[in-house]
Design an enzyme around this catalytic site. Structure first.
Site, PDB file in Angstrom:
ATOM      1  N   HIS A 218     -40.952 -29.224  63.024  1.00 33.65           N
ATOM      2  CA  HIS A 218     -39.563 -28.889  62.651  1.00 33.65           C
ATOM      3  C   HIS A 218     -39.205 -27.445  62.996  1.00 33.65           C
ATOM      4  CE1 HIS A 218     -37.697 -32.360  60.942  1.00 33.65           C
ATOM      5  NE2 HIS A 218     -38.731 -32.621  60.176  1.00 33.65           N
TER       6      HIS A 218
ATOM      7  N   ASN B  98     -28.635 -24.177  59.748  1.00 32.03           N
ATOM      8  CA  ASN B  98     -29.406 -22.956  59.991  1.00 32.03           C
ATOM      9  C   ASN B  98     -29.021 -21.875  58.979  1.00 32.03           C
ATOM     10  OD1 ASN B  98     -26.959 -21.843  60.787  1.00 32.03           O
ATOM     11  ND2 ASN B  98     -27.369 -22.039  62.973  1.00 32.03           N
TER      12      ASN B  98
ATOM     13  N   HIS C 211      -7.758 -25.977  15.672  1.00 30.77           N
ATOM     14  CA  HIS C 211      -8.542 -27.191  15.925  1.00 30.77           C
ATOM     15  C   HIS C 211      -8.565 -28.082  14.673  1.00 30.77           C
ATOM     16  CE1 HIS C 211      -9.838 -25.093  19.502  1.00 30.77           C
ATOM     17  NE2 HIS C 211     -10.602 -26.102  19.880  1.00 30.77           N
TER      18      HIS C 211
ATOM     19  N   GLN D  96     -18.135 -21.223  60.683  1.00 32.91           N
ATOM     20  CA  GLN D  96     -16.716 -21.584  60.883  1.00 32.91           C
ATOM     21  C   GLN D  96     -16.444 -23.021  60.416  1.00 32.91           C
ATOM     22  OE1 GLN D  96     -18.841 -20.391  63.097  1.00 32.91           O
ATOM     23  NE2 GLN D  96     -18.722 -21.377  65.111  1.00 32.91           N
TER      24      GLN D  96
ATOM     25  N   TYR E 263     -22.027 -31.633  56.878  1.00 35.63           N
ATOM     26  CA  TYR E 263     -22.424 -30.790  57.999  1.00 35.63           C
ATOM     27  C   TYR E 263     -23.633 -31.424  58.676  1.00 35.63           C
ATOM     28  CZ  TYR E 263     -23.289 -26.971  61.059  1.00 35.63           C
ATOM     29  OH  TYR E 263     -23.440 -26.230  62.211  1.00 35.63           O
TER      30      TYR E 263
ATOM     31  N   ASP F 267     -37.960 -40.287  56.725  1.00 37.55           N
ATOM     32  CA  ASP F 267     -37.013 -39.482  57.505  1.00 37.55           C
ATOM     33  C   ASP F 267     -35.980 -40.359  58.197  1.00 37.55           C
ATOM     34  OD1 ASP F 267     -38.246 -37.125  56.859  1.00 37.55           O
ATOM     35  OD2 ASP F 267     -39.508 -37.064  58.652  1.00 37.55           O
TER      36      ASP F 267
ATOM     37  N   GLU G 104     -16.414 -22.502  12.807  1.00 34.63           N
ATOM     38  CA  GLU G 104     -16.249 -21.757  14.057  1.00 34.63           C
ATOM     39  C   GLU G 104     -14.967 -20.914  14.060  1.00 34.63           C
ATOM     40  OE1 GLU G 104     -16.868 -24.295  17.471  1.00 34.63           O
ATOM     41  OE2 GLU G 104     -18.899 -24.820  16.816  1.00 34.63           O
TER      42      GLU G 104
END
Lengths: 426, 426
Positions: free
Chosen positions: A260, A209, A417, A186, A126, A358, A412
């Site tokens: 920013h 955002n 097993h 969306q 994005y 940056d 266990e």
């Protein structure tokens, strides 16, 4: 900018400084949830409708065409192309070393265990748009995906019809396979669930955002959705400086963060009262030239300068704060990096401004905010891959560990097993 | 167990086979949410109350005492101790190789960028209890945490008063710092938010029932909570076998998975109709001896055997299914591992049962379920650490990349970012 002395604070006041402003996602989630559900059930038709309604998209197809890429390349100045290429070179050089290595260990004779890495096949990026144009984010996400070897890398940005040529040029350089002109919740829904027109992705990366962030969070906890890179909050910088620091440099670093947005977190931690005063003056002076003055002023109101007794105290505070960006602007700063335990990216010395990282030093600018640097690192090649273990055991090897397996399985109370070993030696 | 032929399926039927049963977390979340909120506001008093009310905890303090560790060591048989030690040795040997290496790259002359790794300081491990006793999970989570160098590793298990001595012995070997006898959502809340009696953790690891899973999910999206290891679903195995495979071996592997619970996913993919019949008979025979018969029968009802034309088809199906455990039981199976793109852990050859990896081969048994193997690997040392980047740029170095920084910053309309470079050369 408030000026605070650390040794005058109570424990509670100190803890309050370490906290970020609360984020209430409930309202945003209520808006986003029906958009996600609608796209999940109606697919591409719904994506199209939201792009037209919410972003005022005006063209036909949402996908960027070859022609658009070509036009972008023609329009863009050589200077901008060169800048994108230099940044891409450095980002590639730094990230190529992150390709993880597999290995094999024979833990007992005949018990060969190994680890291999595989790229995540489908990933979605994005790239925010709207007021901002972010070719740098295209590079920071696209280049690691390409190095990891992801088969299909798709990207999304909000648009009214076109994308900025710098964004498209960066996408071409980074090797993005499909670029969709759709933003917001969306776009996240389209990538996470797939539609009749495109396959779902396995993981989504990138900033956004509040709607994008809420949508990413919701798809990440939906079993039909997909994984995401990391949780998000507003961007942050913490500068540690002493009386040797040039106040104009420090001011410019604080201002890069402040521009920013009004929710940016800007913190100066210093051993020098004098520096604070000089930095405040330099901020005043430099702000006059800035187009985003209003953001800056609003942001600085909630920011603070903390005066401490020594660099040790500053480091201790910073480690507890866990800043996204940490600037160390004092002599021999490199020597204390070993003691930095929680930070996204560290900038050492007077000639290492945050804006270097940056854009062009080579490190990634997608970094953990909101204190998440305590548990998460920035975007890296490994985040586009996953480790897979493989064991290959001979008859003798299984005999060598059979007692341990059977004894633990019976402790266990998992008899099948144990039986899976016994049946092989009957 | 249904028997299905792949080439008789429509595309829709095939896709349905790849899907896991839907998980509805909404109801569970509704139950869990108030518990989390209560512990967030009332702290240790609330944790205590829930432990007493929900787990019928009867003793005073929730934390395991030194005396309890000592008693566990005295009670436990040498045979069990030896099994735990062997497993721990192999897990350590395999996981030690996962410690990630930092590196430095000079991307342009004077622009030094490096990556360093830091352990996550505070981590919490959830070890399920109740009907199950899981010393192996203590080792699988505790050993990587110790290798990563986490300062404080705490663990939680539900209990009425005591923990099984094998669990405490494993905790001692793994170097757990604090062990709390509290389970369910209350344990997750206690670790994620911290209380008046213990500091919050930065990340929670470990499997659990639906309440634990819902609680982990909710704290992971709460900005005041913490990160979690990975999303969870029921355990799974997919076995690929041909007519050379011993049906008793295959049956025992399917049954090891089936005994975990009625929602376990058990899949056999084979080129041989004959094998399917022989495996079904072997399952019938082996099941009679198993104490968890009822689980097994219920689980097998929703399981399936898929007959394919060749191993290529089997691999293709498996890659799309992305199983937690993948067993390759056919000649020269090691040669196809390169083509396995999505799986948690792979078991190669007739003498490599899943239970070897569950307990003692050395690989981790905390693995991605529900198709998440497409995007996530199993628990590893790196998951207890985070990468941090560091850049140290000289005056000359900054000059070398200043054009790129300034040009990109101006393209993105972030003037203060450009200014942070300009001010340094004024």
């Amino acid at each position: 900018m408030r000026v605070i002395e650390l040794n005058k604070l109570s424990k509670e006041e100190r803890n309050r400084l370490l906290k970020r402003p609360a984020i209430d996602m409930d309202k945003t989630s209520e808006i986003v949830r029906p958009i996600l559900a609608d796209i999940k059930s109606r697919g591409s038709a719904a994506v199209n409708e939201y792009a037209r309604k919410l972003d005022k998209y005006e063209n036909e197809s949402l996908i960027v065409s070859d022609q658009e890429y070509e036009e972008a390349e023609q329009i863009l100045s050589d200077k901008t192309k060169q800048a994108i290429e230099t940044a891409a070179e450095n980002i590639s050089a730094f990230h190529e070393k992150q390709l993880p290595n597999g290995y094999e260990v024979e833990t007992k004779p005949g018990v060969k265990c190994r680890r291999e890495f595989r790229a995540i096949e489908n990933v979605g990026l994005y790239i925010p748009g709207g007021t901002a144009v972010l070719p740098s984010t295209v590079l920071m996400l696209g280049i690691p995906a390409r190095i990891a070897g992801c088969k299909r890398v798709i990207a999304c940005s909000p648009s009214k019809g076109e994308l900025h040529p710098a964004v498209l040029y960066a996408a071409k350089i980074a090797g993005i396979n499909e670029y969709y002109k759709v933003g917001g919740a969306q776009a996240i829904a389209m990538m996470a669930y797939g539609t009749d027109k495109n396959k779902k992705v396995d993981k989504i990366f990138g900033p956004g955002n509040q709607y994008v962030t809420a949508a990413k969070t919701l798809v990440s906890i939906d079993h039909e959705g997909c994984q995401i890179d990391m949780p998000a909050g507003p961007s942050e910088v913490l500068v540690i400086a002493d009386d040797q620091a040039n106040p104009a440099f420090v001011a410019s670093d604080l201002l890069s963060q402040a521009e920013h947005g009004i929710d940016s977190q800007v913190v100066l931690v210093t051993t020098s009262h004098g520096l604070v005063q000089n930095v405040l003056e330099a901020i005043e002076l430099q702000t006059t030239e800035l187009p985003r003055k209003e953001y800056v002023k609003e942001c600085l109101k909630s920011s603070f300068a903390l005066v401490v007794n020594n660099i040790d105290e500053a480091i201790h505070f910073s480690n507890e704060y866990a800043p996204e960006h940490l600037i160390l602007n004092f002599p021999d700063a490199d020597e204390v990096v070993d003691r930095i335990t929680n930070a996204g990216s560290v900038f050492v010395g007077p000639y290492t401004p945050e804006s270097a990282g940056d854009y062009a030093s080579g490190t990634n600018h997608s970094l953990p905010t909101y204190g998440y640097a305590k548990s998460v690192g920035g975007v890296s090649v490994e985040m586009f891959m996953k480790g897979m273990t493989v064991q290959s055991i001979s008859r003798e090897g299984l005999e060598n560990i059979s007692d341990a397996i059977i004894e633990l399985a019976e402790t266990e109370e998992l008899k099948a097993h144990a039986n899976a070993v016994r049946v092989r030696f009957k």
